[in-house]
Design a protein around this motif. Structure first.
Motif, short mmCIF file in Angstrom:
data_model
loop_
_atom_site.label_atom_id
_atom_site.label_comp_id
_atom_site.label_asym_id
_atom_site.label_seq_id
_atom_site.Cartn_x
_atom_site.Cartn_y
_atom_site.Cartn_z
N TRP A 157 0.86 -1.18 0.00
CA TRP A 157 0.00 0.00 0.00
C TRP A 157 0.90 1.24 0.00
O TRP A 157 2.12 1.12 0.22
N LEU A 158 0.30 2.40 -0.22
CA LEU A 158 1.02 3.67 -0.11
C LEU A 158 0.33 4.55 0.94
O LEU A 158 -0.90 4.67 0.94
N LEU A 159 1.13 5.14 1.82
CA LEU A 159 0.63 6.07 2.84
C LEU A 159 0.98 7.49 2.40
O LEU A 159 2.15 7.80 2.19
N ILE A 160 -0.05 8.32 2.24
CA ILE A 160 0.15 9.66 1.67
C ILE A 160 -0.56 10.71 2.52
O ILE A 160 -1.73 10.54 2.89
N LYS A 161 0.15 11.79 2.82
CA LYS A 161 -0.45 12.94 3.52
C LYS A 161 -1.22 13.79 2.52
O LYS A 161 -0.72 14.06 1.42
N LYS A 162 -2.43 14.19 2.90
CA LYS A 162 -3.19 15.10 2.05
C LYS A 162 -2.79 16.54 2.36
O LYS A 162 -2.28 16.84 3.45
N LYS A 163 -3.03 17.42 1.40
CA LYS A 163 -2.71 18.84 1.64
C LYS A 163 -3.77 19.45 2.56
O LYS A 163 -4.95 19.47 2.25
N ASP A 164 -3.32 19.93 3.71
CA ASP A 164 -4.21 20.63 4.65
C ASP A 164 -3.33 21.38 5.66
O ASP A 164 -2.12 21.49 5.47
N ASP A 165 -3.95 21.85 6.73
CA ASP A 165 -3.20 22.64 7.72
C ASP A 165 -2.11 21.82 8.42
O ASP A 165 -1.16 22.38 8.97
N GLY A 166 -2.26 20.49 8.43
CA GLY A 166 -1.28 19.65 9.10
C GLY A 166 -0.07 19.33 8.23
O GLY A 166 0.90 18.74 8.70
N ALA A 167 -0.13 19.71 6.95
CA ALA A 167 0.96 19.38 6.02
C ALA A 167 2.20 20.23 6.31
O ALA A 167 2.10 21.42 6.61
N VAL A 168 3.38 19.60 6.25
CA VAL A 168 4.65 20.30 6.48
C VAL A 168 5.64 19.87 5.39
O VAL A 168 6.29 18.83 5.50
N PRO A 169 5.73 20.66 4.29
CA PRO A 169 6.70 20.31 3.24
C PRO A 169 8.12 20.20 3.81
O PRO A 169 8.52 21.03 4.64
N GLY A 170 8.84 19.18 3.40
CA GLY A 170 10.22 19.00 3.85
C GLY A 170 10.36 18.38 5.24
O GLY A 170 11.47 18.24 5.75
N TRP A 171 9.24 17.98 5.81
CA TRP A 171 9.25 17.37 7.15
C TRP A 171 10.17 16.15 7.17
O TRP A 171 10.14 15.33 6.27
N ASP A 172 11.01 16.05 8.21
CA ASP A 172 11.99 14.96 8.30
C ASP A 172 11.73 14.13 9.57
O ASP A 172 11.84 14.63 10.69
N ILE A 173 11.39 12.87 9.37
CA ILE A 173 11.01 12.02 10.50
C ILE A 173 12.16 11.85 11.50
O ILE A 173 11.93 11.66 12.70
N GLU A 174 13.39 11.97 11.03
CA GLU A 174 14.53 11.78 11.95
C GLU A 174 14.65 12.92 12.97
O GLU A 174 15.37 12.79 13.96
N ASP A 175 13.93 14.03 12.73
CA ASP A 175 13.90 15.11 13.73
C ASP A 175 12.98 14.77 14.90
O ASP A 175 12.86 15.56 15.84
N HIS A 176 12.30 13.62 14.80
CA HIS A 176 11.27 13.28 15.79
C HIS A 176 11.49 11.87 16.36
O HIS A 176 10.54 11.17 16.65
N ALA A 177 12.75 11.49 16.48
CA ALA A 177 13.06 10.09 16.83
C ALA A 177 13.11 9.87 18.34
O ALA A 177 14.12 9.45 18.90
N TRP A 178 12.00 10.13 19.02
CA TRP A 178 11.92 9.92 20.46
C TRP A 178 10.53 9.37 20.80
O TRP A 178 9.57 9.55 20.06
N SER A 179 10.46 8.71 21.93
CA SER A 179 9.23 8.03 22.35
C SER A 179 8.23 9.01 22.94
O SER A 179 8.57 9.81 23.81
#
Ligand code: MN
Length: 244
Positions: A157-179
């Motif tokens: 499957w493909l997981l895709i963010k839709k364009k809305d207020d929660g969208a963050v272009p360039g968002w990097d998951i490694e900036d959020h690597a904590w529990s």
């Protein structure tokens, strides 16, 4: 929606992962148009994220190698895997060597989701496309997860963010690597280090306490949370509304 495969793959005498309750003791499948969601960062043979939606009394699950993204330009491969028991959602810890999925598991995000559209979540799943809105600690906004036709084993499957207020272009998951549960990094979980912040019981509880020295990005998130805590009743109401 069955847990036989989950049980078959595991030896509950050896792994700290939850054993499903007997069928008759399980929570009734929710009739709500949505439910809870959980994302675990799992450092197994290969690092991946396990994306889980509460549907029909189980956690319908996908393994997402690169994890979700808030960038609508990004499409993330998601392998549909076996359903997991609801109790699995809060699991964080270490699966011992020699067991299925051996490695450290971080509770990376959690919250509630709301199905978009009139069609029940089960039916959207069957047709191979489910649209939903997340309200979590790291992720928010509309997403779609859609089955790729005529590819491989049929579980891609493909997981895709839709364009809305929660969208963050360039968002990097490694900036959020904590529990979100313990504040720990993957390595700290693997080493069984103690939790860095108080555990919270529900997604609507804003009473969390941050006591660690975090990267700047995470600290600003904590500051945002502190602001939200000033209006706890409003935050709680929002979470409940979203669940229904
Ligand atoms: Mn996994």
């Amino acid at each position: 929606m069955a847990l036989e495969e989950y049980v078959r793959k595991r030896s509950f005498a050896q792994t700290p992962e939850p054993k499903p309750a007997p069928t008759e003791q399980r929570a009734r499948p929710s009739k709500l148009h949505g439910g809870r969601y959980f994302i675990q960062r799992h450092d197994a043979t290969r690092l991946h994220y396990d994306f889980r939606l509460e549907i029909g009394g189980v956690l319908v699950s996908w393994a997402v190698p690169k994890g979700p993204s808030l960038d609508p330009a990004v499409k993330r491969m998601a392998a549909h895997v076996e359903d997991h028991p609801l109790d699995y959602g809060d699991f964080e810890g270490n699966i011992p060597e020699g067991n299925y999925g051996a490695g450290s598991v971080m509770l990376w995000d959690r919250g509630v989701f709301e199905v978009i559209g009139e069609m029940p979540a089960e039916d959207q799943l069957k047709r191979g496309e489910i649209k939903f809105r997340l309200l979590g600690e790291k992720l928010s906004g509309e997403f779609v997860i859609v089955r790729m036709k005529g590819r491989g084993k049929g579980n891609e499957w493909l997981l895709i963010k839709k364009k809305d207020d929660g969208a963050v272009p360039g968002w990097d998951i490694e900036d959020h690597a904590w529990s979100v549960s313990s504040g720990r990094t993957q390595q700290e979980i693997a080493q069984n280090m103690p939790a860095k912040k108080a555990r919270r019981k529900t997604a609507g509880d804003t009473s969390r306490t941050w006591i660690s020295s975090r990267p700047a990005a995470a600290r600003s998130k904590a500051a945002t949370t502190a602001k939200t805590a000033a209006a706890p009743r409003k935050a709680k109401k929002k979470a409940l509304t979203s669940k229904g």
